[in-house]
Write an enzyme that holds these catalytic residues in place. Sequence first.
Site, PDB file in Angstrom:
ATOM      1  N   LYS A 210      63.537  41.539  38.983  1.00 36.30           N
ATOM      2  CA  LYS A 210      64.950  41.883  38.784  1.00 36.30           C
ATOM      3  C   LYS A 210      65.771  40.650  38.413  1.00 36.30           C
ATOM      4  O   LYS A 210      66.542  40.662  37.451  1.00 36.30           O
ATOM      5  CB  LYS A 210      65.519  42.530  40.039  1.00 36.30           C
ATOM      6  N   GLU A 216      56.277  33.889  42.543  1.00 38.49           N
ATOM      7  CA  GLU A 216      54.929  34.339  42.183  1.00 38.49           C
ATOM      8  C   GLU A 216      54.915  34.938  40.777  1.00 38.49           C
ATOM      9  O   GLU A 216      54.031  34.653  39.962  1.00 38.49           O
ATOM     10  CB  GLU A 216      54.421  35.368  43.197  1.00 38.49           C
ATOM     11  N   GLY A 282      63.303  47.053  46.117  1.00 39.41           N
ATOM     12  CA  GLY A 282      62.013  46.873  45.472  1.00 39.41           C
ATOM     13  C   GLY A 282      60.990  47.913  45.865  1.00 39.41           C
ATOM     14  O   GLY A 282      60.261  48.449  45.027  1.00 39.41           O
ATOM     15  N   ARG A 283      60.922  48.232  47.152  1.00 40.14           N
ATOM     16  CA  ARG A 283      59.907  49.187  47.619  1.00 40.14           C
ATOM     17  C   ARG A 283      60.266  50.626  47.291  1.00 40.14           C
ATOM     18  O   ARG A 283      59.491  51.539  47.550  1.00 40.14           O
ATOM     19  CB  ARG A 283      59.686  49.009  49.116  1.00 40.14           C
ATOM     20  N   GLU A 368      58.347  47.117  55.925  1.00 38.30           N
ATOM     21  CA  GLU A 368      59.442  46.290  55.448  1.00 38.30           C
ATOM     22  C   GLU A 368      60.771  46.985  55.715  1.00 38.30           C
ATOM     23  O   GLU A 368      61.785  46.333  55.936  1.00 38.30           O
ATOM     24  CB  GLU A 368      59.288  45.996  53.952  1.00 38.30           C
ATOM     25  N   HIS A 399      33.201  55.924  58.387  1.00 36.98           N
ATOM     26  CA  HIS A 399      32.095  55.011  58.666  1.00 36.98           C
ATOM     27  C   HIS A 399      32.596  53.621  59.019  1.00 36.98           C
ATOM     28  O   HIS A 399      31.824  52.652  58.989  1.00 36.98           O
ATOM     29  CB  HIS A 399      31.157  54.950  57.459  1.00 36.98           C
ATOM     30  N   LYS A 523      59.411  32.186  52.534  1.00 33.65           N
ATOM     31  CA  LYS A 523      59.564  31.771  51.140  1.00 33.65           C
ATOM     32  C   LYS A 523      60.347  30.462  51.045  1.00 33.65           C
ATOM     33  O   LYS A 523      60.015  29.575  50.252  1.00 33.65           O
ATOM     34  CB  LYS A 523      60.267  32.878  50.351  1.00 33.65           C
TER      35      LYS A 523
END
Length: 560
Positions: A210, A216, A282-283, A368, A399, A523
Amino acid sequence: MSTPIDPTATSAWSELEAHGASFEPDLRAWFDADPGRVQRLSLPLADLHVDLSKNLVTDEIVAALVRLAEETGVAERYAAMLAGEHINTTEDRAVLHTALRRPKGAVPALVVDGQDVDHDVHEVLDRVTAFAERVRSGDWVGVTGRRVEHVVNIGIGGSDLGPVMVSEALKPYADAGIDARFVSNIDPTDLAQKTAGLDPETTLFIVASKTFTTLETLTNARLARDWLWAGLEASGAIAADEASRTDAVAHHFVAVSTALDRVAEFGIDPQNAFGFWDWVGGRYSVDSAIGLSLAIELGPEAFRELLAGFHAVDEHVRTTPLERNVPVLMGLLNVWYTNFLGSQSHAVLPYAQQLHRFPAYLQQLTMESNGKSVRWDGSPVTTSTGEVFWGEPGTNGQHAFYQLIHQGTRLIPADFIAFVNPAYPLADDGRDVHGLFLANFLAQTKALAFGKTAEEVEAEGTTGALVAARTFGGNRPTTSIFAPALTPAVLGQLIALYEHITFTQGVVWGINSFDQWGVELGKQLAMQIAPAIEGDEAALAAQDASTRALLEYYRSYRHG
Protein backbone atom coordinates in the site's frame (compact mmCIF):
# COMPACT_ATOMS: atom_id res chain seq x y z
CA MET A 1 -14.72 7.38 21.17
CA SER A 2 -17.43 5.13 22.56
CA THR A 3 -16.63 3.18 25.70
CA PRO A 4 -16.76 -0.59 25.19
CA ILE A 5 -19.20 -2.53 27.29
CA ASP A 6 -17.48 -4.69 29.88
CA PRO A 7 -18.80 -8.18 29.10
CA THR A 8 -18.08 -9.37 32.63
CA ALA A 9 -20.56 -6.79 33.98
CA THR A 10 -23.48 -8.17 31.96
CA SER A 11 -26.14 -10.47 33.32
CA ALA A 12 -25.46 -12.91 30.48
CA TRP A 13 -21.83 -13.25 31.56
CA SER A 14 -22.89 -14.11 35.11
CA GLU A 15 -25.28 -16.71 33.77
CA LEU A 16 -22.59 -18.23 31.57
CA GLU A 17 -20.18 -18.35 34.50
CA ALA A 18 -22.77 -20.30 36.45
CA HIS A 19 -23.23 -22.72 33.55
CA GLY A 20 -19.46 -23.14 33.21
CA ALA A 21 -18.92 -23.78 36.91
CA SER A 22 -21.28 -26.75 36.98
CA PHE A 23 -20.85 -27.88 33.39
CA GLU A 24 -20.74 -31.61 32.69
CA PRO A 25 -21.14 -32.15 28.95
CA ASP A 26 -22.62 -35.39 27.69
CA LEU A 27 -23.16 -35.34 23.96
CA ARG A 28 -24.24 -38.98 23.91
CA ALA A 29 -27.04 -38.35 26.37
CA TRP A 30 -28.03 -35.06 24.77
CA PHE A 31 -28.37 -36.66 21.33
CA ASP A 32 -30.26 -39.66 22.72
CA ALA A 33 -32.72 -37.47 24.63
CA ASP A 34 -33.23 -34.81 21.98
CA PRO A 35 -34.12 -35.97 18.45
CA GLY A 36 -34.47 -32.35 17.33
CA ARG A 37 -31.00 -31.23 18.39
CA VAL A 38 -29.39 -31.65 14.97
CA GLN A 39 -32.16 -29.83 13.15
CA ARG A 40 -32.18 -26.93 15.62
CA LEU A 41 -28.43 -26.51 15.52
CA SER A 42 -27.91 -27.00 11.76
CA LEU A 43 -28.10 -23.70 9.92
CA PRO A 44 -27.81 -22.50 6.32
CA LEU A 45 -25.34 -19.80 5.35
CA ALA A 46 -25.60 -19.03 1.63
CA ASP A 47 -24.23 -22.25 0.03
CA LEU A 48 -22.83 -23.56 3.30
CA HIS A 49 -24.47 -26.10 5.60
CA VAL A 50 -23.23 -25.51 9.15
CA ASP A 51 -23.82 -28.17 11.82
CA LEU A 52 -23.25 -26.85 15.33
CA SER A 53 -24.91 -29.79 17.07
CA LYS A 54 -21.66 -31.44 18.22
CA ASN A 55 -20.65 -28.36 20.20
CA LEU A 56 -20.69 -28.44 24.01
CA VAL A 57 -23.80 -26.33 24.45
CA THR A 58 -27.37 -26.71 25.60
CA ASP A 59 -30.27 -24.54 24.50
CA GLU A 60 -29.88 -22.56 27.72
CA ILE A 61 -26.21 -21.87 27.02
CA VAL A 62 -26.92 -20.81 23.44
CA ALA A 63 -29.63 -18.46 24.67
CA ALA A 64 -27.25 -16.95 27.23
CA LEU A 65 -24.58 -16.48 24.55
CA VAL A 66 -27.08 -14.69 22.31
CA ARG A 67 -27.98 -12.41 25.21
CA LEU A 68 -24.27 -11.71 25.68
CA ALA A 69 -24.11 -10.56 22.05
CA GLU A 70 -27.15 -8.36 22.65
CA GLU A 71 -25.77 -6.87 25.85
CA THR A 72 -22.35 -6.13 24.32
CA GLY A 73 -23.86 -4.52 21.21
CA VAL A 74 -22.67 -6.89 18.47
CA ALA A 75 -25.45 -5.96 16.03
CA GLU A 76 -25.04 -2.25 16.70
CA ARG A 77 -21.27 -2.42 16.21
CA TYR A 78 -21.74 -4.29 12.94
CA ALA A 79 -24.16 -1.62 11.71
CA ALA A 80 -21.61 1.05 12.68
CA MET A 81 -18.94 -0.74 10.66
CA LEU A 82 -21.17 -1.01 7.58
CA ALA A 83 -22.04 2.68 7.86
CA GLY A 84 -18.39 3.70 7.78
CA GLU A 85 -18.06 4.91 11.36
CA HIS A 86 -14.45 5.08 12.52
CA ILE A 87 -14.53 1.94 14.61
CA ASN A 88 -10.77 1.48 14.12
CA THR A 89 -10.18 3.86 16.99
CA THR A 90 -6.39 3.76 17.32
CA GLU A 91 -5.95 4.78 13.67
CA ASP A 92 -9.14 6.87 13.45
CA ARG A 93 -10.35 4.98 10.39
CA ALA A 94 -13.48 3.44 9.02
CA VAL A 95 -13.44 -0.34 8.53
CA LEU A 96 -14.97 -1.04 5.14
CA HIS A 97 -13.69 -4.31 3.72
CA THR A 98 -17.38 -5.20 3.31
CA ALA A 99 -17.63 -2.33 0.79
CA LEU A 100 -15.16 -4.13 -1.49
CA ARG A 101 -17.83 -6.68 -2.35
CA ARG A 102 -20.95 -4.51 -2.51
CA PRO A 103 -22.54 -5.00 -5.94
CA LYS A 104 -22.52 -2.14 -8.39
CA GLY A 105 -25.61 0.01 -7.98
CA ALA A 106 -26.26 -1.04 -4.38
CA VAL A 107 -28.89 1.12 -2.69
CA PRO A 108 -28.50 3.26 -0.73
CA ALA A 109 -25.11 4.39 -2.00
CA LEU A 110 -22.30 4.26 0.54
CA VAL A 111 -20.77 7.69 1.14
CA VAL A 112 -18.17 7.90 3.92
CA ASP A 113 -16.19 10.98 4.93
CA GLY A 114 -17.47 12.72 1.82
CA GLN A 115 -16.29 9.98 -0.54
CA ASP A 116 -18.55 7.89 -2.77
CA VAL A 117 -17.12 4.57 -1.67
CA ASP A 118 -19.14 2.47 -4.14
CA HIS A 119 -17.87 4.56 -7.06
CA ASP A 120 -14.27 4.35 -5.89
CA VAL A 121 -14.40 0.59 -5.32
CA HIS A 122 -15.92 -0.24 -8.68
CA GLU A 123 -13.62 2.12 -10.53
CA VAL A 124 -10.62 0.17 -9.22
CA LEU A 125 -12.34 -3.19 -9.69
CA ASP A 126 -13.11 -2.35 -13.32
CA ARG A 127 -9.46 -1.35 -13.88
CA VAL A 128 -8.27 -4.58 -12.25
CA THR A 129 -10.52 -6.78 -14.37
CA ALA A 130 -9.70 -4.88 -17.57
CA PHE A 131 -5.98 -5.30 -16.95
CA ALA A 132 -6.46 -8.97 -16.12
CA GLU A 133 -8.24 -9.47 -19.45
CA ARG A 134 -5.37 -7.78 -21.28
CA VAL A 135 -2.86 -10.15 -19.70
CA ARG A 136 -5.01 -13.25 -20.18
CA SER A 137 -5.78 -12.45 -23.82
CA GLY A 138 -2.15 -11.78 -24.71
CA ASP A 139 -2.78 -8.10 -25.41
CA TRP A 140 -0.30 -7.20 -22.64
CA VAL A 141 3.13 -8.47 -23.63
CA GLY A 142 6.64 -8.37 -22.27
CA VAL A 143 9.46 -6.27 -23.61
CA THR A 144 10.19 -8.76 -26.42
CA GLY A 145 6.55 -9.06 -27.48
CA ARG A 146 5.87 -12.44 -25.87
CA ARG A 147 2.73 -13.01 -23.83
CA VAL A 148 2.76 -13.48 -20.06
CA GLU A 149 2.96 -17.08 -18.87
CA HIS A 150 3.92 -16.52 -15.22
CA VAL A 151 2.74 -13.96 -12.68
CA VAL A 152 4.81 -13.47 -9.52
CA ASN A 153 3.08 -11.62 -6.69
CA ILE A 154 5.50 -9.93 -4.29
CA GLY A 155 3.92 -9.00 -0.96
CA ILE A 156 3.81 -10.04 2.67
CA GLY A 157 1.15 -10.51 5.33
CA GLY A 158 -2.26 -9.75 3.90
CA SER A 159 -0.68 -8.97 0.53
CA ASP A 160 0.47 -12.58 0.33
CA LEU A 161 -1.52 -14.89 2.62
CA GLY A 162 -4.87 -14.13 1.00
CA PRO A 163 -3.81 -14.32 -2.64
CA VAL A 164 -1.75 -17.48 -2.23
CA MET A 165 -4.52 -19.19 -0.26
CA VAL A 166 -7.16 -18.34 -2.88
CA SER A 167 -4.84 -19.29 -5.73
CA GLU A 168 -4.27 -22.73 -4.22
CA ALA A 169 -7.94 -23.19 -3.37
CA LEU A 170 -9.22 -22.30 -6.83
CA LYS A 171 -6.45 -23.75 -8.96
CA PRO A 172 -8.99 -25.77 -11.02
CA TYR A 173 -10.37 -22.44 -12.27
CA ALA A 174 -7.00 -21.30 -13.68
CA ASP A 175 -7.92 -21.58 -17.34
CA ALA A 176 -5.63 -19.16 -19.20
CA GLY A 177 -2.36 -21.08 -19.02
CA ILE A 178 -0.89 -18.53 -16.61
CA ASP A 179 0.98 -19.83 -13.58
CA ALA A 180 0.88 -17.72 -10.40
CA ARG A 181 3.66 -17.74 -7.83
CA PHE A 182 3.97 -15.81 -4.58
CA VAL A 183 7.04 -14.35 -2.89
CA SER A 184 6.80 -13.00 0.66
CA ASN A 185 9.74 -13.94 2.87
CA ILE A 186 12.78 -11.68 2.94
CA ASP A 187 14.83 -14.87 3.18
CA PRO A 188 16.46 -14.79 -0.30
CA THR A 189 15.64 -18.47 -0.69
CA ASP A 190 12.00 -17.57 -1.31
CA LEU A 191 12.63 -15.38 -4.35
CA ALA A 192 15.33 -17.70 -5.68
CA GLN A 193 13.06 -20.72 -5.59
CA LYS A 194 9.98 -18.92 -6.93
CA THR A 195 11.85 -17.54 -9.95
CA ALA A 196 13.69 -20.80 -10.64
CA GLY A 197 12.85 -22.05 -14.12
CA LEU A 198 11.00 -18.91 -15.17
CA ASP A 199 11.69 -17.06 -18.41
CA PRO A 200 12.13 -13.33 -17.80
CA GLU A 201 10.54 -12.61 -21.19
CA THR A 202 7.22 -14.15 -20.10
CA THR A 203 7.13 -13.17 -16.41
CA LEU A 204 5.05 -10.36 -14.91
CA PHE A 205 5.75 -9.15 -11.37
CA ILE A 206 3.06 -7.58 -9.17
CA VAL A 207 4.51 -5.56 -6.28
CA ALA A 208 1.81 -5.33 -3.59
CA SER A 209 2.48 -2.72 -0.93
CA LYS A 210 0.00 0.00 0.00
CA THR A 211 2.70 2.50 1.00
CA PHE A 212 5.42 1.01 -1.21
CA THR A 213 7.72 1.07 1.80
CA THR A 214 7.34 -2.44 3.27
CA LEU A 215 10.88 -3.66 3.91
CA GLU A 216 10.40 -7.27 2.81
CA THR A 217 8.33 -6.42 -0.25
CA LEU A 218 10.59 -3.66 -1.57
CA THR A 219 13.72 -5.72 -0.97
CA ASN A 220 12.23 -8.63 -2.92
CA ALA A 221 11.00 -6.26 -5.63
CA ARG A 222 14.50 -4.87 -6.15
CA LEU A 223 15.93 -8.39 -6.24
CA ALA A 224 13.27 -9.39 -8.78
CA ARG A 225 14.13 -6.35 -10.89
CA ASP A 226 17.81 -7.35 -10.81
CA TRP A 227 16.82 -10.90 -11.82
CA LEU A 228 14.79 -9.55 -14.74
CA TRP A 229 17.56 -7.32 -16.01
CA ALA A 230 20.23 -9.99 -15.65
CA GLY A 231 18.14 -12.56 -17.50
CA LEU A 232 17.11 -10.28 -20.34
CA GLU A 233 20.62 -8.94 -20.81
CA ALA A 234 22.16 -12.41 -20.73
CA SER A 235 19.87 -13.60 -23.51
CA GLY A 236 20.42 -10.48 -25.58
CA ALA A 237 16.77 -9.48 -25.26
CA ILE A 238 17.72 -6.00 -24.05
CA ALA A 239 20.86 -3.91 -24.01
CA ALA A 240 22.65 -3.20 -20.76
CA ASP A 241 21.72 0.47 -20.66
CA GLU A 242 19.37 2.56 -18.52
CA ALA A 243 16.77 3.16 -21.22
CA SER A 244 16.45 -0.56 -21.99
CA ARG A 245 16.22 -1.44 -18.33
CA THR A 246 13.52 1.20 -17.75
CA ASP A 247 11.53 -0.15 -20.68
CA ALA A 248 11.85 -3.70 -19.34
CA VAL A 249 10.49 -2.73 -15.93
CA ALA A 250 7.55 -0.93 -17.55
CA HIS A 251 6.63 -4.13 -19.40
CA HIS A 252 7.23 -6.61 -16.58
CA PHE A 253 6.23 -4.83 -13.35
CA VAL A 254 2.92 -3.46 -12.09
CA ALA A 255 2.00 -2.34 -8.59
CA VAL A 256 -0.82 -2.53 -6.09
CA SER A 257 -0.20 0.65 -4.15
CA THR A 258 -1.45 4.16 -3.56
CA ALA A 259 2.04 5.70 -3.29
CA LEU A 260 2.30 6.66 -6.97
CA ASP A 261 5.46 8.73 -6.49
CA ARG A 262 7.34 5.77 -5.02
CA VAL A 263 5.91 3.47 -7.69
CA ALA A 264 7.22 5.79 -10.41
CA GLU A 265 10.59 6.10 -8.70
CA PHE A 266 10.91 2.30 -8.82
CA GLY A 267 10.28 2.43 -12.57
CA ILE A 268 6.67 1.26 -12.74
CA ASP A 269 4.30 3.37 -14.82
CA PRO A 270 1.76 4.88 -12.36
CA GLN A 271 -0.91 4.05 -14.94
CA ASN A 272 -0.19 0.43 -14.05
CA ALA A 273 -0.69 0.93 -10.31
CA PHE A 274 -3.91 -0.22 -8.69
CA GLY A 275 -4.87 1.40 -5.41
CA PHE A 276 -6.88 0.66 -2.32
CA TRP A 277 -7.77 2.64 0.78
CA ASP A 278 -6.72 3.07 4.39
CA TRP A 279 -10.04 1.56 5.48
CA VAL A 280 -8.91 -1.80 4.08
CA GLY A 281 -6.78 -3.69 6.60
CA GLY A 282 -4.13 -5.94 5.09
CA ARG A 283 -5.68 -9.15 6.39
CA TYR A 284 -9.03 -8.09 4.95
CA SER A 285 -7.68 -7.09 1.53
CA VAL A 286 -7.76 -10.17 -0.70
CA ASP A 287 -10.99 -8.90 -2.30
CA SER A 288 -9.38 -5.54 -3.13
CA ALA A 289 -6.79 -4.81 -5.83
CA ILE A 290 -4.51 -7.09 -3.77
CA GLY A 291 -6.37 -9.83 -5.65
CA LEU A 292 -4.96 -8.68 -9.02
CA SER A 293 -2.89 -11.86 -9.38
CA LEU A 294 -6.09 -13.87 -8.83
CA ALA A 295 -8.05 -11.91 -11.43
CA ILE A 296 -5.27 -12.72 -13.90
CA GLU A 297 -4.82 -16.38 -12.98
CA LEU A 298 -8.47 -17.31 -12.43
CA GLY A 299 -10.19 -14.71 -14.59
CA PRO A 300 -12.38 -11.69 -13.82
CA GLU A 301 -15.57 -13.76 -13.75
CA ALA A 302 -14.24 -16.09 -11.06
CA PHE A 303 -12.95 -13.08 -9.10
CA ARG A 304 -16.36 -11.42 -9.19
CA GLU A 305 -17.99 -14.67 -8.07
CA LEU A 306 -15.56 -14.70 -5.13
CA LEU A 307 -16.73 -11.19 -4.22
CA ALA A 308 -20.37 -12.24 -4.51
CA GLY A 309 -19.70 -15.04 -2.02
CA PHE A 310 -18.27 -12.55 0.46
CA HIS A 311 -21.29 -10.27 0.03
CA ALA A 312 -23.79 -13.09 0.59
CA VAL A 313 -22.35 -13.63 4.08
CA ASP A 314 -22.23 -9.89 4.77
CA GLU A 315 -25.94 -9.75 4.02
CA HIS A 316 -26.64 -12.79 6.20
CA VAL A 317 -24.95 -11.11 9.14
CA ARG A 318 -26.74 -7.83 8.49
CA THR A 319 -30.25 -9.27 8.14
CA THR A 320 -30.38 -12.46 10.23
CA PRO A 321 -31.46 -12.45 13.89
CA LEU A 322 -28.64 -13.22 16.28
CA GLU A 323 -30.09 -16.56 17.33
CA ARG A 324 -29.88 -17.82 13.70
CA ASN A 325 -26.86 -15.78 12.63
CA VAL A 326 -24.16 -18.33 11.80
CA PRO A 327 -20.98 -16.19 12.07
CA VAL A 328 -22.27 -14.58 15.27
CA LEU A 329 -23.12 -17.95 16.83
CA MET A 330 -19.73 -19.40 15.89
CA GLY A 331 -17.99 -16.38 17.36
CA LEU A 332 -20.02 -16.75 20.54
CA LEU A 333 -19.13 -20.43 20.75
CA ASN A 334 -15.46 -19.42 20.63
CA VAL A 335 -16.10 -17.00 23.50
CA TRP A 336 -17.77 -19.82 25.44
CA TYR A 337 -14.81 -22.13 24.99
CA THR A 338 -12.16 -19.45 25.61
CA ASN A 339 -13.66 -17.63 28.56
CA PHE A 340 -15.74 -20.27 30.33
CA LEU A 341 -14.22 -23.66 29.48
CA GLY A 342 -10.55 -22.65 29.42
CA SER A 343 -9.75 -23.49 25.81
CA GLN A 344 -6.63 -21.78 24.43
CA SER A 345 -6.50 -22.94 20.82
CA HIS A 346 -8.81 -23.69 17.93
CA ALA A 347 -8.20 -26.16 15.09
CA VAL A 348 -9.42 -25.62 11.53
CA LEU A 349 -9.34 -28.89 9.62
CA PRO A 350 -10.32 -28.68 5.95
CA TYR A 351 -11.00 -32.00 4.29
CA ALA A 352 -9.89 -30.51 0.99
CA GLN A 353 -6.27 -30.38 -0.13
CA GLN A 354 -7.08 -27.21 -2.05
CA LEU A 355 -7.55 -25.46 1.32
CA HIS A 356 -4.13 -26.45 2.64
CA ARG A 357 -3.24 -22.76 3.12
CA PHE A 358 -6.56 -21.82 4.72
CA PRO A 359 -5.45 -22.38 8.36
CA ALA A 360 -2.38 -20.19 7.75
CA TYR A 361 -4.62 -17.50 6.29
CA LEU A 362 -6.88 -17.68 9.35
CA GLN A 363 -3.89 -17.36 11.68
CA GLN A 364 -3.32 -13.80 10.53
CA LEU A 365 -7.02 -12.98 10.31
CA THR A 366 -7.84 -14.15 13.82
CA MET A 367 -4.67 -13.71 15.85
CA GLU A 368 -3.58 -10.36 14.40
CA SER A 369 -7.14 -9.13 14.87
CA ASN A 370 -7.92 -10.39 18.37
CA GLY A 371 -4.50 -10.85 19.95
CA LYS A 372 -5.00 -7.76 22.11
CA SER A 373 -4.76 -6.94 25.80
CA VAL A 374 -6.32 -3.47 25.70
CA ARG A 375 -9.82 -2.44 24.68
CA TRP A 376 -10.67 0.03 21.97
CA ASP A 377 -10.67 2.92 24.45
CA GLY A 378 -7.17 2.04 25.72
CA SER A 379 -8.31 0.41 28.96
CA PRO A 380 -7.15 -3.10 29.92
CA VAL A 381 -9.27 -6.03 28.79
CA THR A 382 -11.42 -7.69 31.41
CA THR A 383 -11.27 -11.18 29.94
CA SER A 384 -8.99 -13.57 28.14
CA THR A 385 -8.90 -12.74 24.43
CA GLY A 386 -7.93 -14.57 21.29
CA GLU A 387 -7.08 -18.19 20.59
CA VAL A 388 -4.23 -19.86 18.78
CA PHE A 389 -5.65 -20.92 15.41
CA TRP A 390 -3.95 -23.78 13.65
CA GLY A 391 -4.62 -26.79 11.46
CA GLU A 392 -3.77 -28.93 8.45
CA PRO A 393 -5.85 -30.64 5.80
CA GLY A 394 -7.38 -34.01 6.55
CA THR A 395 -6.40 -36.78 6.37
CA ASN A 396 -2.82 -35.57 6.88
CA GLY A 397 -3.64 -34.17 10.31
CA GLN A 398 -5.11 -37.51 11.39
CA HIS A 399 -1.64 -39.00 11.12
CA ALA A 400 -0.05 -36.11 13.00
CA PHE A 401 -1.85 -34.23 15.78
CA TYR A 402 -5.35 -35.71 16.08
CA GLN A 403 -4.12 -37.84 18.99
CA LEU A 404 -3.94 -34.69 21.13
CA ILE A 405 -7.43 -33.60 20.12
CA HIS A 406 -8.94 -37.03 20.81
CA GLN A 407 -7.24 -38.10 24.02
CA GLY A 408 -5.13 -35.21 25.27
CA THR A 409 -5.80 -33.18 28.38
CA ARG A 410 -6.59 -29.95 26.53
CA LEU A 411 -9.95 -28.91 25.17
CA ILE A 412 -9.48 -28.02 21.49
CA PRO A 413 -12.61 -27.00 19.58
CA ALA A 414 -12.27 -27.84 15.89
CA ASP A 415 -13.97 -26.77 12.68
CA PHE A 416 -14.19 -29.44 9.98
CA ILE A 417 -14.74 -28.21 6.40
CA ALA A 418 -15.67 -30.50 3.50
CA PHE A 419 -17.22 -30.49 0.04
CA VAL A 420 -19.62 -33.00 -1.47
CA ASN A 421 -18.20 -32.89 -5.00
CA PRO A 422 -14.43 -33.01 -5.61
CA ALA A 423 -12.49 -30.96 -8.12
CA TYR A 424 -10.81 -34.15 -9.33
CA PRO A 425 -13.13 -37.18 -9.11
CA LEU A 426 -11.02 -40.32 -9.13
CA ALA A 427 -11.67 -44.01 -8.45
CA ASP A 428 -9.43 -46.67 -6.99
CA ASP A 429 -10.35 -50.18 -8.10
CA GLY A 430 -13.87 -48.98 -8.79
CA ARG A 431 -14.20 -47.19 -5.44
CA ASP A 432 -14.88 -43.45 -5.22
CA VAL A 433 -11.79 -42.04 -3.50
CA HIS A 434 -13.53 -38.83 -2.52
CA GLY A 435 -16.26 -40.83 -0.79
CA LEU A 436 -13.58 -42.65 1.22
CA PHE A 437 -12.02 -39.29 2.05
CA LEU A 438 -15.32 -37.90 3.32
CA ALA A 439 -15.92 -41.04 5.36
CA ASN A 440 -12.89 -39.93 7.37
CA PHE A 441 -14.34 -36.41 7.77
CA LEU A 442 -17.59 -37.84 9.14
CA ALA A 443 -15.86 -40.47 11.29
CA GLN A 444 -13.60 -37.96 13.01
CA THR A 445 -16.38 -35.64 14.12
CA LYS A 446 -18.38 -38.64 15.31
CA ALA A 447 -15.45 -40.07 17.26
CA LEU A 448 -14.62 -36.72 18.85
CA ALA A 449 -18.21 -36.17 19.91
CA PHE A 450 -19.19 -39.59 21.18
CA GLY A 451 -15.92 -41.34 21.95
CA LYS A 452 -15.72 -44.98 22.95
CA THR A 453 -16.50 -46.26 26.41
CA ALA A 454 -14.48 -48.79 28.38
CA GLU A 455 -17.40 -51.20 28.10
CA GLU A 456 -17.34 -50.93 24.33
CA VAL A 457 -13.59 -51.51 24.28
CA GLU A 458 -13.93 -54.58 26.51
CA ALA A 459 -16.74 -55.93 24.33
CA GLU A 460 -14.22 -56.08 21.49
CA GLY A 461 -12.01 -58.39 23.57
CA THR A 462 -9.52 -55.88 24.97
CA THR A 463 -8.50 -56.44 28.61
CA GLY A 464 -6.23 -55.02 31.28
CA ALA A 465 -4.34 -51.76 30.99
CA LEU A 466 -5.06 -51.56 27.26
CA VAL A 467 -8.70 -50.77 28.00
CA ALA A 468 -7.90 -47.32 29.33
CA ALA A 469 -5.52 -46.59 26.44
CA ARG A 470 -8.22 -47.45 23.92
CA THR A 471 -11.01 -45.56 25.63
CA PHE A 472 -12.07 -42.23 24.13
CA GLY A 473 -13.84 -39.79 26.43
CA GLY A 474 -15.69 -37.98 23.64
CA ASN A 475 -17.29 -34.60 24.32
CA ARG A 476 -14.66 -32.96 22.13
CA PRO A 477 -16.48 -30.12 20.37
CA THR A 478 -16.60 -29.77 16.59
CA THR A 479 -18.43 -27.71 13.99
CA SER A 480 -19.01 -29.29 10.58
CA ILE A 481 -19.16 -27.03 7.52
CA PHE A 482 -20.35 -28.67 4.30
CA ALA A 483 -20.82 -27.24 0.81
CA PRO A 484 -21.70 -28.80 -2.55
CA ALA A 485 -18.30 -27.88 -4.06
CA LEU A 486 -15.37 -25.52 -3.59
CA THR A 487 -16.36 -22.77 -6.03
CA PRO A 488 -15.19 -19.14 -6.02
CA ALA A 489 -18.48 -18.11 -4.39
CA VAL A 490 -18.19 -20.77 -1.69
CA LEU A 491 -14.60 -19.76 -0.93
CA GLY A 492 -15.72 -16.15 -0.54
CA GLN A 493 -18.40 -17.32 1.87
CA LEU A 494 -15.88 -19.26 3.95
CA ILE A 495 -13.50 -16.31 4.21
CA ALA A 496 -16.29 -13.89 5.14
CA LEU A 497 -17.63 -16.38 7.68
CA TYR A 498 -14.35 -16.26 9.61
CA GLU A 499 -14.04 -12.49 9.20
CA HIS A 500 -17.36 -12.08 11.00
CA ILE A 501 -16.59 -14.76 13.59
CA THR A 502 -13.49 -12.73 14.43
CA PHE A 503 -15.47 -9.49 14.50
CA THR A 504 -18.08 -10.95 16.87
CA GLN A 505 -15.45 -12.05 19.36
CA GLY A 506 -13.72 -8.69 19.20
CA VAL A 507 -16.93 -6.81 19.97
CA VAL A 508 -17.76 -9.05 22.93
CA TRP A 509 -14.27 -8.51 24.34
CA GLY A 510 -14.40 -4.77 23.61
CA ILE A 511 -11.22 -4.76 21.52
CA ASN A 512 -10.32 -3.12 18.22
CA SER A 513 -9.94 -6.04 15.81
CA PHE A 514 -8.63 -3.82 13.03
CA ASP A 515 -5.23 -2.54 14.14
CA GLN A 516 -1.98 -4.45 14.64
CA TRP A 517 0.43 -2.42 16.70
CA GLY A 518 1.96 -5.61 18.04
CA VAL A 519 3.80 -6.20 14.77
CA GLU A 520 5.55 -2.82 14.81
CA LEU A 521 8.11 -3.07 17.63
CA GLY A 522 10.04 -5.98 16.14
CA LYS A 523 10.17 -4.22 12.76
CA GLN A 524 11.57 -1.08 14.39
CA LEU A 525 14.20 -3.01 16.32
CA ALA A 526 15.25 -4.90 13.18
CA MET A 527 16.18 -1.60 11.57
CA GLN A 528 18.33 -0.78 14.62
CA ILE A 529 20.01 -4.19 14.60
CA ALA A 530 20.69 -4.30 10.85
CA PRO A 531 23.75 -2.01 11.08
CA ALA A 532 25.24 -4.33 13.69
CA ILE A 533 24.75 -7.24 11.28
CA GLU A 534 26.65 -5.21 8.69
CA GLY A 535 29.61 -4.47 11.00
CA ASP A 536 28.68 -1.25 12.83
CA GLU A 537 30.46 -1.59 16.18
CA ALA A 538 28.45 1.15 17.88
CA ALA A 539 25.20 -0.58 16.86
CA LEU A 540 26.60 -3.86 18.21
CA ALA A 541 27.56 -2.28 21.53
CA ALA A 542 24.07 -0.81 21.92
CA GLN A 543 22.44 -4.25 22.06
CA ASP A 544 21.55 -6.25 25.14
CA ALA A 545 23.93 -9.02 26.19
CA SER A 546 21.95 -11.86 24.60
CA THR A 547 21.42 -10.09 21.29
CA ARG A 548 25.07 -9.03 21.22
CA ALA A 549 26.23 -12.60 21.79
CA LEU A 550 23.98 -13.87 19.01
CA LEU A 551 25.29 -11.20 16.65
CA GLU A 552 28.86 -12.22 17.48
CA TYR A 553 27.97 -15.85 16.73
CA TYR A 554 26.53 -14.76 13.39
CA ARG A 555 29.66 -12.81 12.53
CA SER A 556 31.97 -15.67 13.39
CA TYR A 557 30.21 -18.17 11.14
CA ARG A 558 29.07 -15.93 8.25
CA HIS A 559 30.83 -16.79 4.97
CA GLY A 560 31.69 -14.22 2.37
